[in-house]
Every structure is written in structure tokens, then in C-alpha cells.
Design a protein around this motif. Structure first.
Motif, PDB file in Angstrom:
ATOM      1  N   THR A   1      -9.281  15.433   4.789  1.00  0.00           N
ATOM      2  CA  THR A   1     -10.725  15.487   5.076  1.00  0.00           C
ATOM      3  C   THR A   1     -11.353  16.768   4.535  1.00  0.00           C
ATOM      4  O   THR A   1     -12.506  16.767   4.115  1.00  0.00           O
ATOM      5  CB  THR A   1     -10.992  15.357   6.584  1.00  0.00           C
TER       6      THR A   1
ATOM      7  N   TYR B   1      -4.103   4.056  -2.383  1.00  0.00           N
ATOM      8  CA  TYR B   1      -5.335   3.532  -1.796  1.00  0.00           C
ATOM      9  C   TYR B   1      -6.533   3.612  -2.731  1.00  0.00           C
ATOM     10  O   TYR B   1      -7.521   2.911  -2.541  1.00  0.00           O
ATOM     11  CB  TYR B   1      -5.656   4.278  -0.495  1.00  0.00           C
TER      12      TYR B   1
ATOM     13  N   ARG C   1      -7.307   8.251   7.235  1.00  0.00           N
ATOM     14  CA  ARG C   1      -6.383   8.198   8.372  1.00  0.00           C
ATOM     15  C   ARG C   1      -5.137   7.388   8.004  1.00  0.00           C
ATOM     16  O   ARG C   1      -4.007   7.804   8.288  1.00  0.00           O
ATOM     17  CB  ARG C   1      -7.088   7.569   9.572  1.00  0.00           C
ATOM     18  N   ALA C   2      -5.357   6.253   7.361  1.00  0.00           N
ATOM     19  CA  ALA C   2      -4.222   5.414   6.953  1.00  0.00           C
ATOM     20  C   ALA C   2      -3.378   6.130   5.901  1.00  0.00           C
ATOM     21  O   ALA C   2      -2.144   6.045   5.917  1.00  0.00           O
ATOM     22  CB  ALA C   2      -4.727   4.078   6.405  1.00  0.00           C
TER      23      ALA C   2
ATOM     24  N   ASP D   1     -15.877   6.777   2.221  1.00  0.00           N
ATOM     25  CA  ASP D   1     -15.391   5.884   3.287  1.00  0.00           C
ATOM     26  C   ASP D   1     -13.936   5.466   3.084  1.00  0.00           C
ATOM     27  O   ASP D   1     -13.457   4.530   3.731  1.00  0.00           O
ATOM     28  CB  ASP D   1     -16.283   4.651   3.401  1.00  0.00           C
ATOM     29  N   THR D   2     -13.213   6.148   2.196  1.00  0.00           N
ATOM     30  CA  THR D   2     -11.787   5.873   2.017  1.00  0.00           C
ATOM     31  C   THR D   2     -11.049   6.072   3.337  1.00  0.00           C
ATOM     32  O   THR D   2     -11.387   6.972   4.113  1.00  0.00           O
ATOM     33  CB  THR D   2     -11.198   6.816   0.942  1.00  0.00           C
ATOM     34  N   ASP D   3     -10.057   5.254   3.583  1.00  0.00           N
ATOM     35  CA  ASP D   3      -9.332   5.308   4.860  1.00  0.00           C
ATOM     36  C   ASP D   3      -8.304   6.445   4.836  1.00  0.00           C
ATOM     37  O   ASP D   3      -7.105   6.235   4.678  1.00  0.00           O
ATOM     38  CB  ASP D   3      -8.638   3.963   5.119  1.00  0.00           C
TER      39      ASP D   3
ATOM     40  N   LYS E   1       0.834  -1.199   0.000  1.00  0.00           N
ATOM     41  CA  LYS E   1       0.000   0.000   0.000  1.00  0.00           C
ATOM     42  C   LYS E   1       0.874   1.256   0.000  1.00  0.00           C
ATOM     43  O   LYS E   1       0.646   2.197   0.773  1.00  0.00           O
ATOM     44  CB  LYS E   1      -0.955   0.005   1.204  1.00  0.00           C
TER      45      LYS E   1
ATOM     46  N   TYR F   1      -4.025  14.663   7.876  1.00  0.00           N
ATOM     47  CA  TYR F   1      -5.367  14.080   7.915  1.00  0.00           C
ATOM     48  C   TYR F   1      -6.428  15.174   7.762  1.00  0.00           C
ATOM     49  O   TYR F   1      -7.419  15.002   7.036  1.00  0.00           O
ATOM     50  CB  TYR F   1      -5.567  13.310   9.220  1.00  0.00           C
TER      51      TYR F   1
END
Length: 385
Positions: A382, A276, A356-357, A352-354, A160, A378
Motif C-alpha cells: 500500500t 495479479y 490484500r490478496a 483498486d488492485t487486490d 493466481k 500488505y
């Protein structure tokens, strides 16, 4: 200006008809077997493939085709190409396409000559390859400037990570602006914005005092903006495409980076977003740049104010910060003007993509005017939604 050593080994053949005029004679410098690498097959629809195959056949070359290189080339695709090159004892790799094809082939050129995994070599051992299969590029999509450097951006799907690898630099590059006429306008605009992004990422690096590299950079940025606007009203304008083609190369051939520590924080953000989501690179940069810059401009107000005045033609405001903010507004308005997305929703990235990661795995660059903590990265992601 910082100390520097500069060299660029790539010989550029620029302009209409260059491939037909010069490629055949160049091929005599290499062995029998040529790997012809390309992407999804568009070169078979626009006549480029037939032209190149004809030249290769006339030169008596054995052609090994390697197709299907995707827009965000994967590490698995690199390994597939390296295996093919080794098995066929390839003497020259000819990369035909945009930056993704070029990037993939740079790493193939190195991996084919290695007994070890090139990702682990560079990211774990921190060593670089020294032997390569000779590489040539024929650029059909401009924007990345990949044809005049040895850097590549590759997506390691298992890890990733969408990150940099260093491979071969092309011995020669053909830049024929007429090849871009069959490229969809959306793709052409995305590529041109990538060029503007490369220039900005260098311009906002350190030192932030005036130097010749930045003076040249401002001219490149103004040229990109002007010629994108020309293409919007006259999509087949060859002169505008010529300017954008050379601006693309100039933004990444090292000239603008002389004496600089570059920023490229926006690229680091977009790369991880791409790892991602597999989003379009130029479009992703267009969404992120204004949001990121509004987070950091107060830490580099003088440089952002100069950008506003010298690139966008904005008259000085009450203070540097106001002028700087107006420049960022001008950039955001330009992105809307040329029809690139301004939010991740417009870009088609799921809510809903991550993020934070993505934020936690984003590399923080040394050249940025502000060292961003991952929590602020982050926040930036957002805010782009």
C-alpha cells in the motif's frame, strides 16, 4: 561461509558474431528437429531470425517454430510448447530472446518428457524432473541471467500464482551484446535493474558477515550502476552493454550465491504482484525495493551500512542505521535518475488492485533479515501506491 557444492554446466559463447561463428558446428551434436522458440517477433525485425534460420537450414535441420512467448510466460503457454515438442519429436530447443523465452523453454524441455503435470509434480509431490530435451539459448535481452541456471518463473493464471519451476539448464548460451542494440532503452534499463536486484537479493541474504561472494557481488553492483549511467548518455555504447550482459549472467549463474542463503523477498512480492497485474518485472522491482528496505534495514543495519559505503560510496554517518538509511536513499535516487517508476501509479497498476490478496499469497523467504508477517507485506504494497 556456508558449505556448498558448485557446478555450472552451461557453455557460454560471449561477444559479437558468436552465433555466426559457432552455432553451426554445435548443431551437429543434436538430432534433426530443432524447435526455434521466441517471443513477439522482434527478432524478425532486427535480423536475428534470418541469421539463425540461415544457420539452421545450412545445417540441414528441420525447424519447428514456437512463437508468441509473452513477457510473463504462462503455464498454458508452457503446455502448448510441450505438446508441440512431443508431437514433433524435437531433438533440441533453441530459445531466442530474453529471460521469459528462456524460462518458458526450460519447463517445456522437462514437461515434454513427463506423463504428469509438472506444476503438481513440483508443488504437491515436491519432486523434480530428471529428463529433458536439450536446450540452447541465444540471448537478445539481458537482465534475468536465466541463460546459466535451471530456474524458471511461470505464471499459473488459474491459480493466481507467479512462481518458480525447475526445468532444463541450457547446454550452451550465446551472449552477443550487439543483439541488444535494437531493444528499446526502457526495456534495457528495466532488465539492467533486474540484474542489480538479483545481486542485492543475494547480498542481503545470510550469513551477513563478510565473505568472498559478497566482495564479488559489490563489484558486480558497482559495475551495473556505472554502466547503466553510461547507457543513459551513450545508448549504443557496446562496452557498457557488454559489461551489463556479463553482469546479468554473473548475478544468476550461482557464483554470487556460493555459501549464501539468499533473500529474494522483493522478488516474491513482485512475482505475486505480476500474477495479479502482469506488470513489468524490472519496473515492479524498482518500485518495491526502497519501500521494502525501509521496512527491514534496522534488522540488518550492519549489512545495509556496508552496502551504502561499498556500493554507493557513502561516508559513514553517526551510526550504522543512519549510514544504512542513506544507502537506501541513494538506491531510491538512482531509480529516479534512470527514469524507472517509483510508485505503482507510475507503473500503471490500478488503485483498486487486490493488494490484500497479493500480500496474503506472497511467499516469505528464509534468507531475509526480517521475517515479514503478511500484514506488513500488505503495508509495504500500500505504501508503494
Amino acid at each position: 561461509m556456508n558449505n556448498f557444492i558448485f557446478e555450472n554446466k552451461t557453455k557460454v559463447y560471449f561477444g559479437k558474431g558468436g552465433v555466426k561463428e559457432y552455432l553451426g558446428s554445435l548443431l551437429g551434436n543434436y538430432g534433426e528437429t530443432v524447435m526455434l522458440a521466441y517471443g513477439g517477433g522482434s527478432i524478425k525485425c532486427n535480423g536475428v531470425y534470418d541469421e539463425i534460420i540461415g544457420i539452421l537450414n545450412a545445417a540441414g535441420k528441420r525447424v519447428v517454430e514456437f512463437s508468441g512467448i509473452m513477457s510473463n510466460p504462462t503455464y498454458a503457454k508452457v503446455q502448448e510448447g510441450a505438446k508441440l515438442a512431443r508431437e514433433n519429436h524435437v531433438d533440441l530447443i533453441l530459445a531466442v530472446g530474453g529471460g521469459s523465452v528462456s524460462d518458458c523453454c526450460k519447463v517445456i524441455s522437462a514437461q515434454a518428457n513427463l506423463d504428469e503435470d509438472i506444476w503438481e509434480m513440483q508443488y504437491t509431490k515436491h519432486t523434480l524432473p530428471t529428463k529433458f530435451i536439450p536446450l540452447g539459448t541465444i540471448v537478445t535481452v539481458f537482465g534475468t541471467g536465466s541463460e546459466m541456471n535451471n530456474g524458471a518463473v511461470i505464471t499459473h493464471e488459474e491459480k493466481k500464482i507467479k512462481g518458480a519451476l525447475w526445468g532444463a539448464q541450457a547446454e550452451f548460451a550465446f551472449l552477443d551484446p550487439s543483439y541488444t542494440l535494437s531493444v528499446p532503452m526502457k526495456q534495457a534499463l528495466s532488465g539492467a535493474f533486474d540484474t542489480l536486484s538479483h545481486a542485492m537479493e543475494t547480498y542481503f541474504g545470510k550469513p551477513d558477515i563478510n565473505n568472498l561472494s559478497d566482495d564479488i557481488n559489490e563489484a558486480v553492483m558497482r559495475s551495473v550502476i556505472r554502466n547503466i549511467r553510461i547507457l543513459l548518455t551513450d545508448p549504443e555504447n557496446y562496452d557498457a552493454r557488454s559489461e551489463l550482459a556479463w553482469a546479468s549472467a554473473m548475478a544468476e549463474n550461482g557464483v554470487l550465491k556460493i555459501g549464501k542463503v539468499t533473500d529474494f523477498q522483493c522478488h516474491m512480492l513482485e512475482h505475486q504482484l505480476g500474477a495479479y497485474t502482469n506488470c513489468n518485472h524490472g519496473a515492479g522491482l524498482a518500485v518495491i525495493h526502497p519501500v521494502l528496505y525501509r521496512h527491514i534495514y534496522q534488522s540488518g543495519a550492519a549489512r545495509f551500512a556496508r552496502f551504502a559505503q561499498n556500493v554507493w560510496g557513502i561516508a559513514p554517518k553517526g551510526n550504522e542505521e543512519e549510514t544504512a538509511a542513506a544507502g537506501i536513499d541513494a538506491l531510491a535516487d538512482f531509480i529516479k535518475e534512470i527514469g524507472l517508476p517509483t510508485t505503482f501509479t507510475e507503473l500503471g497498476i490500478p488503485a483498486d488492485t487486490d493488494f490484500r490478496a497479493i500480500a496474503d499469497s506472497t511467499n516469505v523467504t528464509a534468507g531475509c533479515c526480517k521475517k515479514l508477517p503478511h500484514d506488513e507485506i500488505y503495508e509495504i504494497l500500500t505504501e508503494c501506491k
